[in-house]
Motif scaffolding. Structure first.
Motif, PDB file in Angstrom:
ATOM      1  N   UNK A  82      34.358  36.752  36.544  1.00  0.00           N
ATOM      2  CA  UNK A  82      34.236  38.686  36.706  1.00  0.00           C
ATOM      3  C   UNK A  82      32.880  39.396  37.281  1.00  0.00           C
ATOM      4  N   UNK A  83      32.845  39.638  38.107  1.00  0.00           N
ATOM      5  CA  UNK A  83      32.763  40.283  39.458  1.00  0.00           C
ATOM      6  C   UNK A  83      31.329  41.798  38.806  1.00  0.00           C
ATOM      7  N   UNK A  84      32.533  42.452  37.827  1.00  0.00           N
ATOM      8  CA  UNK A  84      31.854  43.604  37.212  1.00  0.00           C
ATOM      9  C   UNK A  84      30.721  42.837  36.248  1.00  0.00           C
ATOM     10  N   UNK A 136      41.835  39.994  34.499  1.00  0.00           N
ATOM     11  CA  UNK A 136      42.357  40.964  33.278  1.00  0.00           C
ATOM     12  C   UNK A 136      41.088  41.939  32.216  1.00  0.00           C
ATOM     13  N   UNK A 137      39.694  41.135  32.874  1.00  0.00           N
ATOM     14  CA  UNK A 137      38.810  41.660  32.307  1.00  0.00           C
ATOM     15  C   UNK A 137      38.189  42.407  33.532  1.00  0.00           C
ATOM     16  N   UNK A 138      38.432  42.420  34.632  1.00  0.00           N
ATOM     17  CA  UNK A 138      38.235  43.159  35.985  1.00  0.00           C
ATOM     18  C   UNK A 138      38.419  44.610  36.292  1.00  0.00           C
ATOM     19  N   UNK A 139      39.746  44.363  35.319  1.00  0.00           N
ATOM     20  CA  UNK A 139      40.676  45.936  35.502  1.00  0.00           C
ATOM     21  C   UNK A 139      40.570  46.876  34.727  1.00  0.00           C
ATOM     22  N   UNK A 140      40.247  46.002  33.253  1.00  0.00           N
ATOM     23  CA  UNK A 140      39.587  46.740  32.317  1.00  0.00           C
ATOM     24  C   UNK A 140      38.142  47.178  32.563  1.00  0.00           C
TER      25      UNK A 140
END
Length: 329
Positions: free
Chosen positions: A30-32, A271-275
């Motif tokens: 995840x890039x975030x 999913x983690x990124x969108x969250x």
């Protein structure tokens, strides 16, 4: 012996390249780096696969994670694993059977009563290409679990999500939605011959259409909703596919499948990124493949179909009835 070195080297390169590609094509971690301390997250189907890894990632980032699962023994064990690995003790297992509207209502009622807020809802649970089973309420299993169960759950939690805004809903769909079609004359496969693949594709198309219509209805509330194709991953979701239809097929196809698909850990990164991603605040009604926004299938963008599906789904789950109960079968 030397004559075998080149072929072996080429084969090794191909296998090695495949192993790398399966995890890194379409994105890696995840890039975030955003954290979510104090935020409450619900992940459905979180006892295994992408759901478990998503719960793990969000627990690592400080979230109060609620793992909503049908099998409580497996869910409790998964929650214990995550608490141990992350040292985040705000990870809890709750019972939720998406094939039962009664269970969905009971789960939502407890969340509303016991939780101060719901910041993120990850509708991850799914069944794929199962036999022609029906839910407790008589719906075709894939449509009932993948779409109707999450449709009802999300609607029941909307007030809590709005009160916690800015908040997010992530609906896991699939690339398979492009082969789907919403058959309003026979959503439950009661008239035509059952096609397990077509039923799965219809359910995942319904997920994208639900996302589009829900986003339209949530404008101005501070709640966003996006659909996601996480990539093909090694999970239990494919237990009913041809690869597991016999010992022979499982033995011969599993190594190839392992080379071509992503690990659950990496499949959970989108999913983690969108969250959590700060740059996605306010982004809604979109379809993502991995970390990138993509155009879904043409039918998935048909506003008339989306509105009609919403109305029919609301009727089927009893969302708009005074008693809140589905119509009799």
């Amino acid at each position: 012996m030397n004559r075998y070195l080149l072929p072996l080297s080429v084969a090794g390169t191909i296998v090695g390249g495949a192993v790398l590609l399966k995890d890194y094509v379409g994105g890696g971690a995840c890039p975030s780096k955003a954290t979510i301390p104090g935020k409450t997250v619900i992940v459905t189907g979180a006892n295994t696969g992408i759901g478990k890894q998503t719960a793990l990632e969000l627990a690592r980032r400080g979230g109060n994670v609620i793992m909503a699962c049908r099998d409580m023994e497996k869910c409790e064990a998964a929650a214990k694993d995550i608490r141990g690995e992350t040292l985040n003790h705000r990870v809890n297992a709750r019972h939720l059977d998406l094939s039962s509207l009664r269970s969905v209502r009971e789960f939502a009622k407890k969340i509303i009563q016991e939780e101060e807020r719901v910041d993120v809802l990850v509708n991850n649970a799914a069944v794929m290409r199962c036999p022609h089973w029906t839910t407790e309420d008589g719906f075709e299993m894939q449509f009932g679990v993948n779409h109707l169960g999450h449709f009802l759950l999300t609607n029941l939690l909307l007030d809590k999500l709005k009160a916690s805004a800015p908040s997010r809903i992530i609906n896991l769909s699939s690339l398979a939605h492009i082969a789907g079609h919403i058959d309003f004359d026979d959503l439950n496969w009661e008239k035509k011959a059952y096609n397990t693949k077509a039923a799965y594709c219809q359910s995942k198309l319904a997920t994208v259409l639900f996302t589009k219509e829900l986003s339209r209805r949530l404008q101005g509330t501070g709640v966003t909703v996006n659909a996601l194709h996480p990539g093909v991953a090694r999970t239990e979701l494919g237990r009913h596919t041809a690869m597991h239809s016999s010992t022979f097929s499982s033995f011969t196809l599993s190594p190839v499948f392992w080379l071509l698909v992503r690990s659950p850990q990496l499949a959970a990164q989108p999913s983690t990124y969108l969250a959590v991603a700060e740059e996605l605040e306010g982004v809604s009604g979109k379809y993502f493949s991995g970390f990138s926004e993509k155009s879904p299938a043409p039918e998935a963008e048909d506003e008339e179909v989306a509105r009609r599906l919403w109305a029919e789904s609301a009727r089927l789950v009893g969302l708009d009835t005074p008693q809140g109960l589905p119509p009799p079968k």
